[in-house]
Design a protein around this motif. Structure first.
Motif, PDB file in Angstrom:
ATOM      1  N   LEU A  34       0.824  -1.202   0.000  1.00 60.49           N
ATOM      2  CA  LEU A  34       0.000   0.000   0.000  1.00 60.49           C
ATOM      3  C   LEU A  34       0.862   1.257   0.000  1.00 60.49           C
ATOM      4  CD1 LEU A  34      -1.982  -2.294   0.919  1.00 60.49           C
ATOM      5  CD2 LEU A  34      -3.178  -0.539   2.244  1.00 60.49           C
ATOM      6  N   TYR A  35       1.945   1.230   0.738  1.00 62.78           N
ATOM      7  CA  TYR A  35       2.828   2.397   0.793  1.00 62.78           C
ATOM      8  C   TYR A  35       3.455   2.681  -0.567  1.00 62.78           C
ATOM      9  CZ  TYR A  35       6.980   5.175   1.821  1.00 62.78           C
ATOM     10  OH  TYR A  35       7.962   6.141   1.802  1.00 62.78           O
TER      11      TYR A  35
ATOM     12  N   ALA B 268       0.953   3.959  -2.927  1.00 65.90           N
ATOM     13  CA  ALA B 268       0.600   5.339  -2.579  1.00 65.90           C
ATOM     14  C   ALA B 268       1.652   6.314  -3.106  1.00 65.90           C
ATOM     15  CB  ALA B 268       0.440   5.480  -1.070  1.00 65.90           C
TER      16      ALA B 268
ATOM     17  N   ALA C 298       0.945   6.952  -6.646  1.00 66.19           N
ATOM     18  CA  ALA C 298      -0.186   7.868  -6.784  1.00 66.19           C
ATOM     19  C   ALA C 298       0.252   9.309  -6.532  1.00 66.19           C
ATOM     20  CB  ALA C 298      -1.302   7.470  -5.818  1.00 66.19           C
ATOM     21  N   ALA C 299       1.059   9.504  -5.492  1.00 62.11           N
ATOM     22  CA  ALA C 299       1.467  10.853  -5.120  1.00 62.11           C
ATOM     23  C   ALA C 299       2.453  11.446  -6.108  1.00 62.11           C
ATOM     24  CB  ALA C 299       2.080  10.835  -3.718  1.00 62.11           C
TER      25      ALA C 299
ATOM     26  N   PHE D 235      -4.592   4.951  -7.420  1.00 65.69           N
ATOM     27  CA  PHE D 235      -5.712   5.486  -6.653  1.00 65.69           C
ATOM     28  C   PHE D 235      -6.828   4.447  -6.520  1.00 65.69           C
ATOM     29  CE2 PHE D 235      -3.765   9.573  -7.757  1.00 65.69           C
ATOM     30  CZ  PHE D 235      -3.919  10.274  -6.570  1.00 65.69           C
TER      31      PHE D 235
ATOM     32  N   LEU E 287      -5.869   1.649  -4.027  1.00 63.10           N
ATOM     33  CA  LEU E 287      -5.918   2.075  -2.626  1.00 63.10           C
ATOM     34  C   LEU E 287      -7.352   2.299  -2.162  1.00 63.10           C
ATOM     35  CD1 LEU E 287      -2.995   4.668  -2.728  1.00 63.10           C
ATOM     36  CD2 LEU E 287      -2.917   2.377  -1.734  1.00 63.10           C
ATOM     37  N   ARG E 288      -8.200   2.829  -3.022  1.00 65.89           N
ATOM     38  CA  ARG E 288      -9.580   3.145  -2.646  1.00 65.89           C
ATOM     39  C   ARG E 288     -10.336   1.898  -2.192  1.00 65.89           C
ATOM     40  NH1 ARG E 288     -10.542   6.089  -6.611  1.00 65.89           N
ATOM     41  NH2 ARG E 288     -10.291   8.109  -5.589  1.00 65.89           N
TER      42      ARG E 288
ATOM     43  N   ALA F   8      -0.894   5.372   4.567  1.00 61.86           N
ATOM     44  CA  ALA F   8      -0.549   5.863   3.232  1.00 61.86           C
ATOM     45  C   ALA F   8      -1.766   5.854   2.310  1.00 61.86           C
ATOM     46  CB  ALA F   8       0.572   5.019   2.640  1.00 61.86           C
ATOM     47  N   ALA F   9      -2.590   4.806   2.421  1.00 66.36           N
ATOM     48  CA  ALA F   9      -3.801   4.758   1.600  1.00 66.36           C
ATOM     49  C   ALA F   9      -4.751   5.889   1.968  1.00 66.36           C
ATOM     50  CB  ALA F   9      -4.486   3.406   1.764  1.00 66.36           C
TER      51      ALA F   9
ATOM     52  N   MET G 160      -3.815   9.384   0.569  1.00 64.30           N
ATOM     53  CA  MET G 160      -4.134   9.638  -0.832  1.00 64.30           C
ATOM     54  C   MET G 160      -5.641   9.681  -1.106  1.00 64.30           C
ATOM     55  SD  MET G 160      -1.195  10.143  -1.831  1.00 64.30           S
ATOM     56  CE  MET G 160      -1.816  10.665  -3.431  1.00 64.30           C
TER      57      MET G 160
END
Length: 870
Positions: free
Chosen positions: A749-750, A753, A756-757, A765, A768-769, A809-810, A813
């Motif tokens: 997940l990190y 993320a 995504a960032a 995204f 993670l959602r 982290a999730a 974002m």
């Protein structure tokens, strides 16, 4: 005729003195801290009726700046001649010329020789060290003006009571200008005694003492009336004259003057460097005259003055370099009088020979004095200070908290025009005045916004006499610099070393979160980094892994700590980069049974190589050294060539170079690092890193499913069928927890993320959602476990900040409000004053808590894309 000739001679001497002192005096030397102090105190007296703009704590008797205040009033204010210190230097200029005249008169009367008086006056006027200090607005210069006036008065050919009376006044004013003038009182009494008529000798001595005493006693009387003479008692707080005197007597080193650590020894080296002639010739002359003074009476007075002055300087305790002001004129007297005696002896009464030799000597004195050093006529040491003031006025709001050298106090606090910076405070008061430090700055150096550093500022910081201010400087960045203007000036910014004051710098104190990160990093280095770059894991018998090394590399580049980065990478290469077929990193360096370190496992953990390569690319971008990029490329290419798995048309980053297990590949989903692969693709276009990213995301999505209250969490380890890519259990190959979500898989997940960032990846995204319902449930219940089944069932009641970072982290974002709540509760809430999160020996938790904190606070930018190169 002879009298007219002498008048012309004196006028010429004073003209030479005026030119030598006045030429370039507004630019050299730099404005010294004490100059600003006395100008600001004079202003305070004029405008506020107070002896100082801060609490007056009897650090010096006040008549010196009372005189400056009167001068400023007469001339029309502090800024008539430019800036405030320049106005004070005009007064010093006039007093220097007057002192030169009094010196000539004194030597002329003592020796009876125009030649001796001329040499002494010219040496005094032209000596480079004298010019350096005499131009400055110093109480010592004011003191010497009054002392030589007092001396000239009692050296009149026929001593009258009025001469004694006015000499007593001048001597008293000298003492209330600078306290150490009192040490010369016995010499004045001796002169009065030998020059007075036998019938009124005792009266003359008592009269001089009484007049001087009446003036001097006003100082302690003022303190007594104010209730500030005696030290405060229990529960009482006030400044005290006697307490301050006792404090001054304990300052400095308590060792003999010949000890290399003594204040006098180090000051003497400075004096020798500035002006070897007057120090060597003057002290030699004084020594010779002291010996012969037993037989030759004219030598006695100059010898006594020199002995008393030198004795005061060599007494021990605090000696500042400008204290030599009280010695310079007496050395000049000794040089002049001894030279006259030597010349007279050589000429054996021949007037022609005497005139010839004296003329040659005078020419030599003028030529050597004018050419020995021309720096004081040409150098500019003041402009950087004034430029710093101008920058502040142009760039900072008037309410900014600025710690300053007092040399520029008037220009910021009470300027002739422009903004007034009421929060510009003298560093010494910020440090020592509790009203300023504890009330205004609330005892917290973080409340300082900017610092204007100077030569003297650096010296006090280095000596750690101002620890409160030093703490602010240690956590500040240089944002602007002027000078040094001389090639001979040495400034070491890291160690706060400066050899001259022809420069100025402005520091900006870092924001609180930046300061906190630095403190955390320093604590981490002290706890976990050994040797020149070995990162140890305390709970694993202080073993070292390639993972630990890569984390330290990433953190050091974000902290802009190139020395640590180079050390860690050098240690890594020296100990872990020795595989036969590639340059990937062996993953364990550990102690054997005897306690000696050795390479325990030469296998590869590719997440460490990926992170190390990314850190090297960051270092290349941040510090601009090609070697980092070259080292990164070696790892990047070997990762593809030796660790990337191909199954059909899909590519996966294997966990090692030997992932084969029966008919499957062992695979760790948390090693998938799409943001890093995007960087690798830019520097290594020969390999299809985009295909690796696409395959990785498809694999992660195929692992998701409707289980429990949310989508299936990623497992720590899985297997991939070598032919079809089908996912299987790795439980048979991993000792413990392969099928759980925990200490490995939270990184999935990190890392997603980050993608995504940093790259605004839509797949990231969406991935993670899917986990937000699960994370929300845990957060609302305030129940986080260190490990879960992939269906979201907690395994035990233990929690660990590291595994929670993936969930955080999730949220960062997708749900930033929930992220704030979780961060404050689960991460920030475990942080302690020592700079650690929870158990300080838990190396893994410390790293991941840092990564999570930096990510949450937006301090984990994509350094590869940022324009950072210097």
């Amino acid at each position: 005729m002879k009298k007219r000739y002498e008048i012309i001679l004196v006028v010429c001497i004073l003209a030479i003195s005026a030119v030598a002192h006045g030429l370039n005096m507004f630019h050299y030397p730099y404005y010294e801290n004490d100059e600003g102090t006395y100008m600001s105190q004079a202003w305070s007296l004029m405008e506020e009726g107070e002896l100082a703009p801060y609490t007056y704590w009897y650090d010096h008797v006040p008549f010196g700046w009372i005189l400056i205040a009167g001068w400023s009033h007469i001339t029309g204010g502090m800024f008539v001649f430019g800036d405030a210190v320049a106005s004070g230097r005009i007064l010093m200029f006039l007093m220097h010329i007057a002192t030169t005249f009094f010196l000539y008169f004194a030597v002329r009367r003592i020796s009876g020789s125009m030649f001796a008086a001329t040499v002494a006056s010219l040496v005094f006027a032209l000596t480079p060290m004298g010019i350096y200090y005499h131009r400055r607005v110093l109480l010592d210069n004011i003191m010497m003006f009054w002392l030589f006036m007092a001396l000239a008065l009692i050296l009149k050919e026929k001593l009258r009571m009025r001469h004694v009376f006015f000499s007593g006044i001048a001597s008293g004013l000298a003492v209330v200008s600078k306290e150490n003038a009192v040490i010369f009182a016995p010499i004045y009494l001796y002169i009065i005694w030998i020059k007075s008529h036998l019938s009124n000798r005792l009266f003359s001595v008592l009269l001089w003492l009484a007049i001087m005493g009446v003036i001097v006693i006003t100082y302690p009387l003022y303190a007594l009336i104010k209730g500030e003479l005696f030290p405060p008692g229990p529960g009482d707080e006030h400044v005290s004259l006697l307490y301050t005197l006792s404090y001054h007597m304990t300052r400095g080193t308590d060792v003999p003057f010949w000890d290399p650590t003594s204040e006098f020894y180090n000051a003497f080296l400075v004096w020798l460097l500035k002006d070897p002639f007057i120090m060597i010739a003057g002290l030699f002359s004084a020594f010779v005259m002291t010996i012969f003074a037993i037989w030759y009476k004219p030598f006695r007075i100059p010898a006594l003055f020199t002995i008393f002055s030198a004795g005061f300087l060599a007494r021990g305790g605090l000696i500042l370099d400008f204290y030599v002001v009280s010695l310079i004129p007496f050395l000049a007297m000794c040089i002049g009088m001894l030279l006259q005696k030597v010349v007279a002896s050589l000429c054996h009464g021949s007037k022609i020979a005497y005139r010839t030799l004296t003329t040659i000597c005078l020419v030599l004195v003028i030529v050597l004095g004018s050419t020995f050093s021309t720096e004081h006529y040409t150098a500019d040491e003041v402009t950087p200070q004034l430029d710093a003031v101008a920058w502040v006025k142009d760039n900072l709001p008037a309410d900014t908290n600025i710690v300053i050298d007092n040399a520029i106090y008037m220009e910021l606090r009470n300027p002739d025009d422009g903004p007034v910076y009421h929060n510009a405070d003298w560093f010494w008061k910020v440090e020592r005045d509790e009203e300023i430090r504890l009330e205004k700055y609330e005892g917290d150096w973080r409340n300082v916004d900017y610092i204007i550093a100077s030569h003297e500022f650096y010296n006090l910081v280095r000596r750690y006499e101002i620890p409160f201010v030093k703490e602010a400087m240690d956590h500040a960045n240089i944002v602007k610099q002027w000078g040094p203007l001389s090639k001979g000036t040495h400034v070491n910014y890291a160690k706060y070393i400066s050899t001259n004051g022809d420069w100025a710098m402005i520091y900006k104190v870092k924001e609180d979160d930046v300061i906190e990160q630095e403190n955390i990093w320093n604590a981490y280095k002290e706890k976990f980094i050994r040797s020149y770059g070995q990162v140890i894991e305390p709970y694993q018998n202080e073993r070292t892994t390639s993972e630990a090394q890569s984390y330290a590399m990433i953190r050091s580049v974000y902290m802009d700590d190139q020395n640590t980065f180079d050390g860690v990478w050098s240690w890594t290469k020296d100990h872990l980069q020795h595989r036969a077929d590639d340059k990937l990193l062996s993953w364990i360096w550990a102690k054997d049974e005897s306690g000696e370190y050795r390479l325990e496992d030469s296998g590869v953990a590719t997440d460490a190589d990926t992170d190390a390569a990314m850190a090297l690319l960051f270092a290349y971008k941040k510090w601009g050294e090609e070697k980092y990029k070259e080292d990164a490329l070696i790892l990047i290419r070997d990762l593809w060539d030796h660790a990337v798995l191909q199954i059909g048309q899909n590519y996966y980053m294997g966990p090692s170079t030997s992932p084969n297990r029966d008919n499957t590949f062992l695979y760790n989903p948390s090693y998938f690092s799409p943001a890093a692969y995007r960087m690798f693709a830019e520097v290594d276009p020969t390999h299809d890193w985009e295909a690796l990213i696409g395959s990785g995301y498809r694999l992660l999505e195929s692992m998701q499913g409707n289980g429990g209250d949310g989508d299936t969490l990623p497992a720590n380890w899985i297997t991939l069928n070598q032919r079809t890519g089908a996912i299987g259990s790795a439980d048979a190959y991993i000792d413990k927890g392969a099928e759980l979500y925990g200490y490995d898989s939270f990184r999935v997940l990190y890392r997603v993320a980050l993608d995504a960032a940093w790259y605004d990846e839509k797949q990231a995204f969406e991935y993670l959602r899917a986990y937000i319902p699960f994370i929300t449930k845990q957060k609302n219940a305030n129940s986080f476990a260190a490990e879960y089944t992939t269906n979201g069932e907690p395994q035990g009641t233990n929690s660990n900040v590291s595994t929670e970072i993936g969930l955080l982290a999730a949220l960062i974002m997708i749900e930033p409000v929930q992220a704030r709540e979780m961060f404050e509760d689960r991460v920030e809430g475990t942080f302690n004053e020592e700079g650690f999160w929870g158990d300080q020996n838990d190396y893994y938790a410390q790293n991941w808590a840092w990564f999570g904190t930096a990510f949450y606070r937006n301090n984990l930018s994509n350094l590869w894309q940022d324009d950072l190169r210097r």
